[in-house]
Write an enzyme that holds these catalytic residues in place. Structure first.
Site, mmCIF file in Angstrom:
data_model
loop_
_atom_site.group_PDB
_atom_site.id
_atom_site.type_symbol
_atom_site.label_atom_id
_atom_site.label_comp_id
_atom_site.label_asym_id
_atom_site.label_seq_id
_atom_site.Cartn_x
_atom_site.Cartn_y
_atom_site.Cartn_z
ATOM 1 N N GLU A 190 0.849 -1.186 0.000
ATOM 2 C CA GLU A 190 0.000 0.000 0.000
ATOM 3 C C GLU A 190 0.886 1.238 0.000
ATOM 4 O O GLU A 190 1.811 1.348 0.813
ATOM 5 C CB GLU A 190 -0.912 -0.001 1.228
ATOM 6 C CG GLU A 190 -1.592 1.323 1.547
ATOM 7 C CD GLU A 190 -2.467 1.852 0.420
ATOM 8 O OE1 GLU A 190 -2.414 3.074 0.160
ATOM 9 O OE2 GLU A 190 -3.191 1.056 -0.209
ATOM 10 N N SER A 226 -7.770 0.096 4.774
ATOM 11 C CA SER A 226 -9.173 -0.210 5.072
ATOM 12 C C SER A 226 -9.965 1.058 5.384
ATOM 13 O O SER A 226 -10.708 1.141 6.359
ATOM 14 C CB SER A 226 -9.256 -1.185 6.258
ATOM 15 O OG SER A 226 -10.488 -1.852 6.289
ATOM 16 N N CYS A 276 -16.025 7.464 1.797
ATOM 17 C CA CYS A 276 -17.394 7.978 1.741
ATOM 18 C C CYS A 276 -17.717 8.893 2.918
ATOM 19 O O CYS A 276 -18.616 9.731 2.837
ATOM 20 C CB CYS A 276 -18.388 6.828 1.714
ATOM 21 S SG CYS A 276 -18.110 5.653 0.371
ATOM 22 N N ASP A 283 -12.029 0.212 -7.274
ATOM 23 C CA ASP A 283 -12.125 1.398 -8.131
ATOM 24 C C ASP A 283 -11.166 1.378 -9.317
ATOM 25 O O ASP A 283 -11.230 2.257 -10.166
ATOM 26 C CB ASP A 283 -11.867 2.665 -7.308
ATOM 27 C CG ASP A 283 -12.995 2.965 -6.339
ATOM 28 O OD1 ASP A 283 -13.966 2.185 -6.296
ATOM 29 O OD2 ASP A 283 -12.908 3.971 -5.604
ATOM 30 N N ALA A 333 -17.905 1.810 -2.994
ATOM 31 C CA ALA A 333 -17.349 0.956 -1.937
ATOM 32 C C ALA A 333 -18.094 -0.369 -1.829
ATOM 33 O O ALA A 333 -17.497 -1.402 -1.498
ATOM 34 C CB ALA A 333 -17.398 1.692 -0.603
ATOM 35 N N TRP A 367 -51.524 2.287 0.391
ATOM 36 C CA TRP A 367 -50.863 1.997 -0.879
ATOM 37 C C TRP A 367 -49.557 2.792 -0.876
ATOM 38 O O TRP A 367 -49.569 4.010 -1.031
ATOM 39 C CB TRP A 367 -51.726 2.419 -2.071
ATOM 40 C CG TRP A 367 -52.926 1.547 -2.301
ATOM 41 C CD1 TRP A 367 -54.184 1.749 -1.824
ATOM 42 C CD2 TRP A 367 -52.959 0.339 -3.054
ATOM 43 N NE1 TRP A 367 -55.015 0.749 -2.230
ATOM 44 C CE2 TRP A 367 -54.300 -0.142 -2.991
ATOM 45 C CE3 TRP A 367 -52.016 -0.395 -3.769
ATOM 46 C CZ2 TRP A 367 -54.699 -1.319 -3.628
ATOM 47 C CZ3 TRP A 367 -52.414 -1.569 -4.402
ATOM 48 C CH2 TRP A 367 -53.741 -2.022 -4.332
#
Length: 444
Positions: free
Chosen positions: A32, A38, A42, A282, A300, A433
């Site tokens: 990484e 992790s 968002c 991504d 995600a 409804w």
């Protein structure tokens, strides 16, 4: 078996964790390029807006926790080349700039995506930022919290840009949004829904400027003005939110098949066009359930799910991913909206024979507090009446109704079946409804 995973965010760590649980004896090596793993980006607009203050809340699981499971997690290490013939990767230690080679039996690419920076003059001025990484979030939060930074300009009216609007308004800022297209969220919602959302944005004293292109930023050291093809506005902070691009440039000589934007094409097993190489997240495509086509949907939810499937397959399984509906949602000031399946515009581009129905109704009974308008649009097959897409906007429970439509699409329900679907009713939640029943019943 030695498995190397490139990238330690959603897809990569979902795969690594699942793989290690299924095959504890496998060597699982993760590289990484940052020190954040992790991470759920968002949450960034809400962190910036002060809805919560601990950035670690956006970390699903710490690096230490992963290492405790004997995953060899290496931060500040970037993959700069992949030799698919000899099954080797070239790794760069970002802190020392030293490069070395590592070998793999199987490889997973989960390198994510980066913010697109438009060709805007002087974009390097101070107080200009994207909102994609943890570092971005901490920087923008600090800028938003300065009393002297009153005028916020947001370039781009997609998810991140509009969520940043709410953050800035919560902090009492003056907000201008520039969008080069003629409406917001044009890749996700049809015009009937975006019209409603644009009205809500303007109702909160946001200067929403459509069909306006930013060309230049003005300032000595930090930004002071934004210049467009139609004029200029004052700016103390500029947020660039004009979309993302897959981080796959290091694969340019690998022979791996990609879309024109650089997204790695994968099949339902997460496999790329090269043997023993998988991808998810991504940086990769995901198959659309409705169309059966490869799509680029950097969300995600899909990253975590396909990442998990890839982890299982790296461990020796042969599990297929059921596909994605591209279900997505956001809060726009006091309204919420969700979209799932395909839009009318997408159906037209694919040449599908569809019908559409757009209705407005109410979210609940009139005698219980909280009744408001709610808007539903359905896209369905003209002959079979099978539902192919749906969008909902409203002030309460719009997104949860979108989830019902997603289930209906997955189950291949018709509009008639939706019209008679036995949904919950009580005065605080719906009418006898429900609006989805009404929408289904008026489709002809």
């Amino acid at each position: 078996m030695r498995v190397i995973i490139v990238g330690a965010v959603a897809a990569g760590m979902s795969a690594a964790a699942k793989l290690k649980r299924m095959q504890p004896n496998y060597e699982v090596v993760v590289y990484e390029k940052t020190d954040v793993v992790s991470f759920g980006a968002c949450g960034l607009p809400y962190f910036v807006g002060g809805f919560f203050d601990d950035p670690n809340s956006m970390i699903a699981r710490s690096a230490e926790k992963f290492r405790e499971t004997e995953i060899d997690l290496n931060t500040f290490h970037e993959i700069v080349n992949v030799d698919v013939t000899n099954k080797k990767v070239t790794v760069k230690n970002i802190k020392t700039n030293v490069e070395f080679e590592d070998s793999y039996d199987k490889l997973m690419i989960a390198s994510g995506a980066s913010s697109i920076i438009p060709p805007i003059k002087n974009v390097q001025l101070e107080n200009v930022s994207t909102l994609k990484s943890m570092e971005d979030g901490i920087k923008v939060k600090e800028l938003f919290n300065r009393e002297e930074n009153k005028n916020i300009v947001i370039i781009g009216a997609g998810f991140i840009g509009l969520e940043a609007v709410e953050a800035a308004k919560k902090l009492g800022k003056n907000v201008t949004v520039f969008q080069s297209g003629n409406r917001i969220l044009e890749q996700v919602f049809d015009k009937e829904i975006t019209d409603v959302l644009e009205e809500e944005i303007r109702k909160h004293d946001v200067n929403l400027r459509l069909e306006e292109l930013v060309s230049e930023l003005i300032g000595q050291t930090k930004v002071e003005k934004v210049i467009t093809n139609k004029g200029q506005v004052d700016a103390d902070v500029v947020i660039i939110a004009t979309g993302v691009r897959p981080n796959t440039s290091f694969l340019k000589d690998s022979g791996i098949e990609m879309l024109p934007n650089g997204a790695i094409i994968v099949d339902e097993f997460g496999k790329t066009s090269i043997e023993d190489i998988y991808a998810a997240g991504d940086c990769a495509t995901i198959q659309n359930i409705v169309t059966g086509k490869d799509a680029y949907v950097p969300l995600a939810t899909g990253a975590n799910k396909l990442g998990r499937i890839v982890g299982e397959n790296l461990a020796g399984a042969n599990n297929s991913f059921q596909g994605s509906l591209g279900s997505s949602c956001l809060k726009v000031m006091n309204m919420e909206a969700g979209s799932t399946g395909i839009t009318e515009i997408q159906a037209q581009k694919l040449g599908l024979d569809v019908k559409i129905k757009f209705i407005s109704d109410f979210n609940q009974t009139n005698y219980y507090p909280g009744r408001n308008k709610i808007y539903v649009k359905l896209v369905y097959d003209a002959k079979t009446k099978v539902i192919l897409g749906g969008q909902v906007a409203g002030y309460k429970d719009a997104v949860q109704r979108t989830n019902v439509i997603a289930t209906a699409i997955f189950a291949k329900l018709t509009t008639s079946q939706l019209g008679m679907l036995d949904l919950c009713y009580a005065p605080p939640f719906a009418r006898t409804w429900d609006v989805l029943n009404v929408a289904g019943n008026v489709c002809k």
